[in-house]
Design a protein around this motif. Structure first.
Motif, PDB file in Angstrom:
ATOM      1  N   PRO A  25      10.590 -59.026  -8.148  1.00 42.06           N
ATOM      2  CA  PRO A  25      11.154 -58.018  -7.237  1.00 42.06           C
ATOM      3  C   PRO A  25      11.690 -56.794  -7.982  1.00 42.06           C
ATOM      4  N   GLU A  26      12.308 -56.987  -9.153  1.00 41.00           N
ATOM      5  CA  GLU A  26      12.853 -55.845  -9.884  1.00 41.00           C
ATOM      6  C   GLU A  26      11.749 -54.902 -10.366  1.00 41.00           C
ATOM      7  N   ILE A  66       7.139 -42.202  -0.092  1.00 44.42           N
ATOM      8  CA  ILE A  66       6.288 -43.390   0.008  1.00 44.42           C
ATOM      9  C   ILE A  66       7.156 -44.594  -0.280  1.00 44.42           C
ATOM     10  N   GLU A  67       7.239 -45.486   0.680  1.00 47.64           N
ATOM     11  CA  GLU A  67       8.035 -46.707   0.519  1.00 47.64           C
ATOM     12  C   GLU A  67       7.166 -47.816  -0.058  1.00 47.64           C
ATOM     13  N   MET A  68       7.653 -48.482  -1.096  1.00 47.15           N
ATOM     14  CA  MET A  68       6.996 -49.639  -1.675  1.00 47.15           C
ATOM     15  C   MET A  68       7.374 -50.851  -0.815  1.00 47.15           C
ATOM     16  N   VAL A  69       6.381 -51.531  -0.233  1.00 39.35           N
ATOM     17  CA  VAL A  69       6.642 -52.645   0.666  1.00 39.35           C
ATOM     18  C   VAL A  69       6.000 -53.913   0.093  1.00 39.35           C
ATOM     19  N   THR A  70       6.818 -54.947  -0.058  1.00 46.54           N
ATOM     20  CA  THR A  70       6.364 -56.240  -0.585  1.00 46.54           C
ATOM     21  C   THR A  70       6.699 -57.324   0.445  1.00 46.54           C
ATOM     22  N   PRO A  71       5.920 -57.415   1.519  1.00 49.85           N
ATOM     23  CA  PRO A  71       6.297 -58.267   2.652  1.00 49.85           C
ATOM     24  C   PRO A  71       6.334 -59.767   2.377  1.00 49.85           C
ATOM     25  N   GLY A 129       0.797 -57.438  -1.908  1.00 52.93           N
ATOM     26  CA  GLY A 129       1.064 -58.844  -1.605  1.00 52.93           C
ATOM     27  C   GLY A 129       1.594 -59.639  -2.786  1.00 52.93           C
ATOM     28  N   ALA A 130       2.429 -59.036  -3.596  1.00 51.38           N
ATOM     29  CA  ALA A 130       3.011 -59.749  -4.737  1.00 51.38           C
ATOM     30  C   ALA A 130       3.931 -60.862  -4.254  1.00 51.38           C
ATOM     31  N   MET A 186       8.346 -65.232  -0.208  1.00 55.60           N
ATOM     32  CA  MET A 186       7.754 -66.428   0.397  1.00 55.60           C
ATOM     33  C   MET A 186       7.111 -67.318  -0.662  1.00 55.60           C
ATOM     34  N   LYS A 187       7.080 -68.607  -0.370  1.00 59.10           N
ATOM     35  CA  LYS A 187       6.303 -69.535  -1.197  1.00 59.10           C
ATOM     36  C   LYS A 187       4.845 -69.357  -0.798  1.00 59.10           C
ATOM     37  N   LYS A 188       3.945 -69.638  -1.719  1.00 55.61           N
ATOM     38  CA  LYS A 188       2.520 -69.492  -1.412  1.00 55.61           C
ATOM     39  C   LYS A 188       2.118 -70.371  -0.225  1.00 55.61           C
TER      40      LYS A 188
END
Length: 151
Positions: free
Chosen positions: A60-61, A80-85, A46-47, A89-91
């Motif tokens: 993101p990089e 294994i896919e790295m997913v940052t959904p 959840g970064a 987004m803004k908090k």
């Protein structure tokens, strides 16, 4: 001119005092190890890039490069896919979306002080309080009485 440490960090001039060197790499390393062991195809984190001016491992990089590390650091057949959904987004958007989904926000914690009640003063609490205020909602966790509230 930045108003406080939080604004300075967001402007990229300082690293917040809450910074833990290479913290997300620890979480991701354990996650990749477990994911490969059980044959999982994805690893979610959840970064939020909104933090990236203060926290280098929220960019993101960073996750693009970590994806490459997963590729070269696991068995050839491992995928294994790295997913940052929520990275873009803004908090406050995350808070709104959490409310829409009925997420148990009362079980979330942002404070770095390790007390029974959130301090409301550390950078992480200030980011949380600002996001909750921008989302137009109430924070379901309790804070120490002297905690400042964003206007």
């Amino acid at each position: 001119m930045p108003e406080n440490r939080l604004d300075e960090a967001r402007a990229g001039s300082t690293i917040p005092v809450t910074y833990v060197p290479f913290r997300n790499a620890h979480f991701l390393s354990v996650g990749v190890s477990w994911a490969e062991s059980i044959g999982a195809g994805a690893l979610y984190i959840g970064a939020v890039a909104e933090d990236s001016s203060g926290y280098p491992d929220c960019r993101p990089e960073y996750y693009r490069v970590f994806q490459e590390l997963i590729r070269v650091g696991t068995k050839p057949e491992t995928r294994i896919e790295m997913v940052t959904p929520v990275i873009a987004m803004k908090k406050s958007e995350i808070v709104r979306r959490g409310r829409e989904l009925g997420a148990p926000l009362h079980l979330t914690w942002s404070c770095y002080q390790g007390e029974e009640l959130a301090c409301g003063k550390c950078d992480s609490c200030l980011l949380r309080l600002r996001a909750i205020a921008e989302a137009g909602t109430e924070d379901p966790i309790r804070y120490q009485k002297e905690a400042p509230r964003p206007v």
